[in-house]
Design an enzyme around this catalytic site. Structure first.
Site, PDB file in Angstrom:
ATOM      1  CE  LYS A  70      -4.209  -2.020   1.759  1.00  0.00           C
ATOM      2  NZ  LYS A  70      -5.258  -2.055   2.761  1.00  0.00           N
ATOM      3  CG  ASP A 107      -8.415  -0.092   2.968  1.00  0.00           C
ATOM      4  OD1 ASP A 107      -9.129  -0.916   2.385  1.00  0.00           O
ATOM      5  OD2 ASP A 107      -7.178  -0.186   3.041  1.00  0.00           O
TER       6      ASP A 107
HETATM    7  P1  NAP Z   1       1.096  -3.278   9.037  1.00  0.00           P
HETATM    8  O1  NAP Z   1       1.380  -1.974   8.363  1.00  0.00           O
HETATM    9  O2  NAP Z   1       2.048  -4.415   8.874  1.00  0.00           O
HETATM   10  O3  NAP Z   1       0.933  -2.950  10.609  1.00  0.00           O
HETATM   11  C1  NAP Z   1       0.877  -3.994  11.557  1.00  0.00           C
HETATM   12  C2  NAP Z   1       0.581  -3.447  12.947  1.00  0.00           C
HETATM   13  O4  NAP Z   1       0.393  -4.570  13.829  1.00  0.00           O
HETATM   14  C3  NAP Z   1       1.695  -2.595  13.554  1.00  0.00           C
HETATM   15  O5  NAP Z   1       1.121  -1.564  14.305  1.00  0.00           O
HETATM   16  C4  NAP Z   1       2.411  -3.594  14.461  1.00  0.00           C
HETATM   17  O6  NAP Z   1       3.039  -3.006  15.598  1.00  0.00           O
HETATM   18  C5  NAP Z   1       1.250  -4.429  14.960  1.00  0.00           C
HETATM   19  N1  NAP Z   1       1.663  -5.744  15.413  1.00  0.00           N
HETATM   20  C6  NAP Z   1       2.202  -6.753  14.680  1.00  0.00           C
HETATM   21  N2  NAP Z   1       2.443  -7.828  15.456  1.00  0.00           N
HETATM   22  C7  NAP Z   1       2.057  -7.491  16.695  1.00  0.00           C
HETATM   23  C8  NAP Z   1       2.044  -8.196  17.948  1.00  0.00           C
HETATM   24  N3  NAP Z   1       2.491  -9.451  18.048  1.00  0.00           N
HETATM   25  N4  NAP Z   1       1.566  -7.553  19.023  1.00  0.00           N
HETATM   26  C9  NAP Z   1       1.099  -6.285  18.924  1.00  0.00           C
HETATM   27  N5  NAP Z   1       1.074  -5.567  17.782  1.00  0.00           N
HETATM   28  C10 NAP Z   1       1.552  -6.177  16.682  1.00  0.00           C
HETATM   29  O7  NAP Z   1      -0.323  -3.853   8.581  1.00  0.00           O
HETATM   30  P2  NAP Z   1      -1.573  -3.019   7.993  1.00  0.00           P
HETATM   31  O8  NAP Z   1      -1.448  -2.863   6.521  1.00  0.00           O
HETATM   32  O9  NAP Z   1      -1.761  -1.808   8.829  1.00  0.00           O
HETATM   33  O10 NAP Z   1      -2.778  -4.069   8.229  1.00  0.00           O
HETATM   34  C11 NAP Z   1      -3.204  -4.410   9.529  1.00  0.00           C
HETATM   35  C12 NAP Z   1      -4.275  -5.489   9.446  1.00  0.00           C
HETATM   36  O11 NAP Z   1      -5.483  -4.945   8.910  1.00  0.00           O
HETATM   37  C13 NAP Z   1      -3.897  -6.647   8.499  1.00  0.00           C
HETATM   38  O12 NAP Z   1      -4.290  -7.861   9.116  1.00  0.00           O
HETATM   39  C14 NAP Z   1      -4.713  -6.389   7.260  1.00  0.00           C
HETATM   40  O13 NAP Z   1      -5.005  -7.567   6.539  1.00  0.00           O
HETATM   41  C15 NAP Z   1      -5.963  -5.790   7.886  1.00  0.00           C
HETATM   42  N6  NAP Z   1      -6.759  -4.983   6.917  1.00  0.00           N
HETATM   43  C16 NAP Z   1      -8.018  -5.403   6.643  1.00  0.00           C
HETATM   44  C17 NAP Z   1      -8.815  -4.665   5.755  1.00  0.00           C
HETATM   45  C18 NAP Z   1     -10.219  -5.117   5.486  1.00  0.00           C
HETATM   46  O14 NAP Z   1     -10.808  -4.659   4.509  1.00  0.00           O
HETATM   47  N7  NAP Z   1     -10.809  -5.962   6.326  1.00  0.00           N
HETATM   48  C19 NAP Z   1      -8.309  -3.524   5.139  1.00  0.00           C
HETATM   49  C20 NAP Z   1      -7.005  -3.115   5.454  1.00  0.00           C
HETATM   50  C21 NAP Z   1      -6.232  -3.867   6.342  1.00  0.00           C
HETATM   51  P3  NAP Z   1       4.531  -2.380  15.518  1.00  0.00           P
HETATM   52  O15 NAP Z   1       4.384  -1.015  14.899  1.00  0.00           O
HETATM   53  O16 NAP Z   1       4.974  -2.361  16.926  1.00  0.00           O
HETATM   54  O17 NAP Z   1       5.325  -3.342  14.656  1.00  0.00           O
END
Ligand code: NAP
Length: 280
Positions: A70, A107
């Site tokens: 993204k 989103d």
């Molecule tokens: P991202 O940029 O990789 O961010 C991941 C986040 O999760 C970071 O804040 C990270 O913290 C945190 N994290 C990872 N492992 C962790 C753990 N063990 N304990 C606590 N925090 C943890 O991912 P993203 O693009 O924002 O997406 C996040 C989620 O939303 C994904 O699962 C994605 O598939 C979902 N999503 C769904 C939709 C939908 O339409 N349903 C749309 C968009 C996204 P740190 O900063 O400390 O690493």
């Protein structure tokens, strides 16, 4: 039927084989009788830029963009909507015949639509807690701010990333291991972390501190009722699932690709649920 005139759109991610977007868009295409197809692309993890450059000119009408591309898609665009710029990430690229690339982020629209549809939630109704500080959290925070949310609290394992988003929306940042102050009196708690996805423990925050009429939402939709949503249900909160958000971000994408809204009569949620239940 694929013909000589079939319009092509798709989704790019890595991995992408699990994506439900092809199922959703192709069901809409079939019902609308549009000569189009929606496919999944998996560019190499470091190869999104090359992939997107190759699509300039409109042989493919456009793509949705998912993890981890993204931010790279944001960089690949020539122009974008205000909401995409605010989110700092895009989930939709359109390849125009003149060679330019336009971007949007649907989103936030999906998030707000899901909260309204499944829980009757109004962003102006009270404090919002966002768990996570990645692209999805940033998009959620900027959208909630634009929709009039009065108090945005970002909770993240890495505090500096939460602080960066909090600054954008005049909100507050909290570390995950000391987040009681964030949950206190919250009207909505949104999980936008990937915690629990790769074998670590699922996210766990003190949900007993929220308002009794609060809403809990998880962006993750595999499983549909995540451990976070199960805890919220046990506490008596209303819950909203990530599948509803996925479908509601897909609808404006479909219209951007194929020039008309998806046909409302198709039960894409039922199709997606059947696929999830079958373990696909
Ligand atoms: P991202 O940029 O990789 O961010 C991941 C986040 O999760 C970071 O804040 C990270 O913290 C945190 N994290 C990872 N492992 C962790 C753990 N063990 N304990 C606590 N925090 C943890 O991912 P993203 O693009 O924002 O997406 C996040 C989620 O939303 C994904 O699962 C994605 O598939 C979902 N999503 C769904 C939709 C939908 O339409 N349903 C749309 C968009 C996204 P740190 O900063 O400390 O690493």
């Amino acid at each position: 039927m694929i013909t000589g005139k079939t319009a092509v759109a798709g989704v790019a991610g890595n991995p992408v084989a699990h994506s439900l977007s092809p199922l959703i868009h192709n069901a809409w295409l079939a019902a609308a009788g549009i000569d189009g197809v929606y496919v999944a692309f998996q560019p190499p993890a470091d190869g999104f830029r090359r992939f997107a450059e190759g699509l300039r000119g409109g042989a493919v009408r456009g793509i949705n963009v998912t993890v981890p591309f993204k931010e790279a898609a944001f960089e690949a665009a020539d122009e974008m909507t205000g909401r995409a710029r605010a989110a700092g990430a895009v989930n939709l690229l359109l390849f125009r015949p003149d060679g330019t690339v336009a971007a949007d982020n649907t989103d936030g629209e999906g998030l707000i639509g899901a909260l309204a549809h499944q829980a009757g939630f109004d962003p102006e109704s009270g404090p919002a807690v966002i768990l996570g500080a990645g692209g999805a959290a940033r998009g959620a925070a900027t959208t909630l701010a634009a929709e009039g949310c009065p108090d945005i609290r970002i909770v993240n394992r890495t505090l500096s990333r939460a602080q960066a988003i909090a600054e954008l929306v005049a909100g507050r940042a909290f570390p995950l291991d000391r987040c009681e102050g964030a949950l206190e009196g919250a009207a909505v708690v949104i999980n936008a972390t990937t915690a629990g996805l790769s074998g670590q423990a699922p996210i766990d925050v003190p949900l007993h501190l929220t308002r009794d009429d609060a809403v809990a939402m998880d962006m993750v939709y595999k499983p549909l009722v995540t451990p976070f949503l199960a805890r919220a249900q046990a506490r008596g909160l209303r819950t909203v699932d990530g599948l509803e958000m996925l479908i509601r971000q897909a609808a404006p994408s479909f219209e951007a690709f194929f020039g008309r809204p998806p046909p409302p009569e198709v039960d894409v949620r039922g199709l997606a649920l059947a696929t999830l239940e079958a373990g696909a």
